[in-house]
Design a protein around this motif. Structure first.
Motif, PDB file in Angstrom:
ATOM      1  N   THR A  46       0.803  -1.237   0.000  1.00 38.73           N
ATOM      2  CA  THR A  46       0.000   0.000   0.000  1.00 38.73           C
ATOM      3  C   THR A  46       0.830   1.278   0.000  1.00 38.73           C
ATOM      4  N   LYS A  47       2.128   1.159   0.224  1.00 36.65           N
ATOM      5  CA  LYS A  47       3.020   2.321   0.352  1.00 36.65           C
ATOM      6  C   LYS A  47       2.559   3.259   1.481  1.00 36.65           C
ATOM      7  N   GLY A  48       1.842   2.687   2.454  1.00 34.39           N
ATOM      8  CA  GLY A  48       1.425   3.451   3.629  1.00 34.39           C
ATOM      9  C   GLY A  48       0.359   4.488   3.371  1.00 34.39           C
ATOM     10  N   ALA A  49      -0.398   4.358   2.294  1.00 35.10           N
ATOM     11  CA  ALA A  49      -1.378   5.377   1.909  1.00 35.10           C
ATOM     12  C   ALA A  49      -2.375   5.692   3.018  1.00 35.10           C
ATOM     13  N   ASP A  50      -2.875   4.677   3.731  1.00 33.59           N
ATOM     14  CA  ASP A  50      -3.841   4.927   4.806  1.00 33.59           C
ATOM     15  C   ASP A  50      -3.245   5.805   5.896  1.00 33.59           C
ATOM     16  N   TYR A  51      -1.986   5.536   6.250  1.00 36.48           N
ATOM     17  CA  TYR A  51      -1.334   6.313   7.306  1.00 36.48           C
ATOM     18  C   TYR A  51      -1.011   7.721   6.829  1.00 36.48           C
ATOM     19  N   LEU A  52      -0.683   7.883   5.575  1.00 34.72           N
ATOM     20  CA  LEU A  52      -0.442   9.222   5.030  1.00 34.72           C
ATOM     21  C   LEU A  52      -1.717  10.047   5.079  1.00 34.72           C
ATOM     22  N   ASN A  53      -2.852   9.385   4.980  1.00 30.00           N
ATOM     23  CA  ASN A  53      -4.154  10.062   5.026  1.00 30.00           C
ATOM     24  C   ASN A  53      -4.728  10.151   6.433  1.00 30.00           C
ATOM     25  N   GLY A  54      -3.903   9.900   7.450  1.00 28.66           N
ATOM     26  CA  GLY A  54      -4.322  10.141   8.817  1.00 28.66           C
ATOM     27  C   GLY A  54      -4.678   8.930   9.648  1.00 28.66           C
ATOM     28  N   ARG A  55      -4.524   7.734   9.133  1.00 32.41           N
ATOM     29  CA  ARG A  55      -4.855   6.542   9.919  1.00 32.41           C
ATOM     30  C   ARG A  55      -3.942   6.425  11.125  1.00 32.41           C
ATOM     31  N   ARG A  56      -4.523   6.042  12.236  1.00 29.25           N
ATOM     32  CA  ARG A  56      -3.810   5.647  13.443  1.00 29.25           C
ATOM     33  C   ARG A  56      -4.316   4.268  13.790  1.00 29.25           C
ATOM     34  N   GLN A  57      -3.500   3.483  14.462  1.00 25.66           N
ATOM     35  CA  GLN A  57      -3.929   2.144  14.851  1.00 25.66           C
ATOM     36  C   GLN A  57      -3.831   1.999  16.354  1.00 25.66           C
ATOM     37  N   THR A  85      -0.124   2.984  17.151  1.00 27.71           N
ATOM     38  CA  THR A  85       0.724   3.416  16.038  1.00 27.71           C
ATOM     39  C   THR A  85       0.231   4.748  15.483  1.00 27.71           C
ATOM     40  N   VAL A  86       1.157   5.695  15.306  1.00 30.52           N
ATOM     41  CA  VAL A  86       0.837   6.973  14.673  1.00 30.52           C
ATOM     42  C   VAL A  86       1.894   7.263  13.608  1.00 30.52           C
ATOM     43  N   PRO A  87       1.487   7.894  12.504  1.00 28.73           N
ATOM     44  CA  PRO A  87       2.441   8.183  11.441  1.00 28.73           C
ATOM     45  C   PRO A  87       3.324   9.390  11.770  1.00 28.73           C
ATOM     46  N   ILE A  88       4.508   9.393  11.202  1.00 26.45           N
ATOM     47  CA  ILE A  88       5.387  10.568  11.230  1.00 26.45           C
ATOM     48  C   ILE A  88       5.504  11.020   9.774  1.00 26.45           C
ATOM     49  N   ILE A  89       4.916  12.166   9.480  1.00 28.40           N
ATOM     50  CA  ILE A  89       4.861  12.673   8.108  1.00 28.40           C
ATOM     51  C   ILE A  89       5.785  13.886   7.997  1.00 28.40           C
ATOM     52  N   ILE A  90       6.687  13.843   7.036  1.00 35.12           N
ATOM     53  CA  ILE A  90       7.620  14.944   6.782  1.00 35.12           C
ATOM     54  C   ILE A  90       7.518  15.309   5.308  1.00 35.12           C
ATOM     55  N   ASN A  91       7.314  16.593   5.047  1.00 32.40           N
ATOM     56  CA  ASN A  91       7.179  17.085   3.666  1.00 32.40           C
ATOM     57  C   ASN A  91       6.147  16.280   2.878  1.00 32.40           C
ATOM     58  N   GLU A  92       5.006  16.026   3.527  1.00 30.14           N
ATOM     59  CA  GLU A  92       3.879  15.317   2.909  1.00 30.14           C
ATOM     60  C   GLU A  92       4.211  13.887   2.481  1.00 30.14           C
ATOM     61  N   GLN A  93       5.243  13.312   3.096  1.00 28.86           N
ATOM     62  CA  GLN A  93       5.636  11.926   2.834  1.00 28.86           C
ATOM     63  C   GLN A  93       5.623  11.159   4.149  1.00 28.86           C
ATOM     64  N   LEU A  94       5.156   9.913   4.087  1.00 26.53           N
ATOM     65  CA  LEU A  94       5.209   9.061   5.267  1.00 26.53           C
ATOM     66  C   LEU A  94       6.662   8.647   5.470  1.00 26.53           C
ATOM     67  N   TRP A  95       7.279   9.193   6.504  1.00 28.64           N
ATOM     68  CA  TRP A  95       8.700   8.968   6.769  1.00 28.64           C
ATOM     69  C   TRP A  95       8.908   7.794   7.721  1.00 28.64           C
ATOM     70  N   ALA A  96       8.027   7.710   8.714  1.00 28.04           N
ATOM     71  CA  ALA A  96       8.199   6.697   9.751  1.00 28.04           C
ATOM     72  C   ALA A  96       6.897   6.549  10.519  1.00 28.04           C
ATOM     73  N   GLN A  97       6.924   5.666  11.490  1.00 30.92           N
ATOM     74  CA  GLN A  97       5.824   5.492  12.424  1.00 30.92           C
ATOM     75  C   GLN A  97       6.385   5.493  13.830  1.00 30.92           C
ATOM     76  N   LYS A  98       5.626   6.083  14.740  1.00 30.40           N
ATOM     77  CA  LYS A  98       5.943   5.961  16.162  1.00 30.40           C
ATOM     78  C   LYS A  98       5.002   4.905  16.699  1.00 30.40           C
ATOM     79  N   GLU A  99       5.558   3.908  17.363  1.00 35.97           N
ATOM     80  CA  GLU A  99       4.766   2.795  17.848  1.00 35.97           C
ATOM     81  C   GLU A  99       5.042   2.575  19.324  1.00 35.97           C
ATOM     82  N   ALA A 100       3.987   2.270  20.050  1.00 32.85           N
ATOM     83  CA  ALA A 100       4.108   1.926  21.464  1.00 32.85           C
ATOM     84  C   ALA A 100       3.533   0.542  21.646  1.00 32.85           C
TER      85      ALA A 100
END
Length: 113
Positions: A46-57, A85-100
């Protein structure tokens, strides 16, 4: 979001092929996974599309969230029972995720009143 009292908090950074590496970690009395390489088929497809659009898990219990067998297997490798899980978005790109994560002794993300 509640990140305190977790057994592990990490940053999972994506590579160009959507595999990833754990590049930062805060962990309690468990073995470190810093530097671990991880391939998650979901992100590679998916190339992380859901998370780029604001998905959190939020999965208070990974076995009751409808996760795919592949995702469960990945989390079981790290003995995870609950995940946030929350996305880390930099310059409108999904760069990473912060996970607990929580492990068997804690088992869920619960908010105290």
């Amino acid at each position: 979001m509640v990140f305190e009292n977790c057994d592990r908090v990490l940053v999972y950074q994506f590579a160009e092929d959507w595999s990833g590496e754990i590049v930062a970690e805060s962990v309690g009395d468990f073995p470190s996974v810093l530097g671990s390489q991880v391939r998650d088929a979901y992100f590679q497809e998916t190339k992380g599309a859901d998370y780029l659009n604001g998905r959190r898990q939020v999965a208070h219990n990974i076995y009751h969230q409808g996760l795919t067998p592949c995702h469960l297997e990945l989390l079981e490798q790290f003995q995870v029972k609950a995940i946030l899980t929350v996305p880390i978005i930099i310059n409108e790109q999904l760069w990473a995720q912060k996970e607990a994560f929580t492990f068997p002794k804690n088992y869920c993300f619960c908010q105290e009143n």
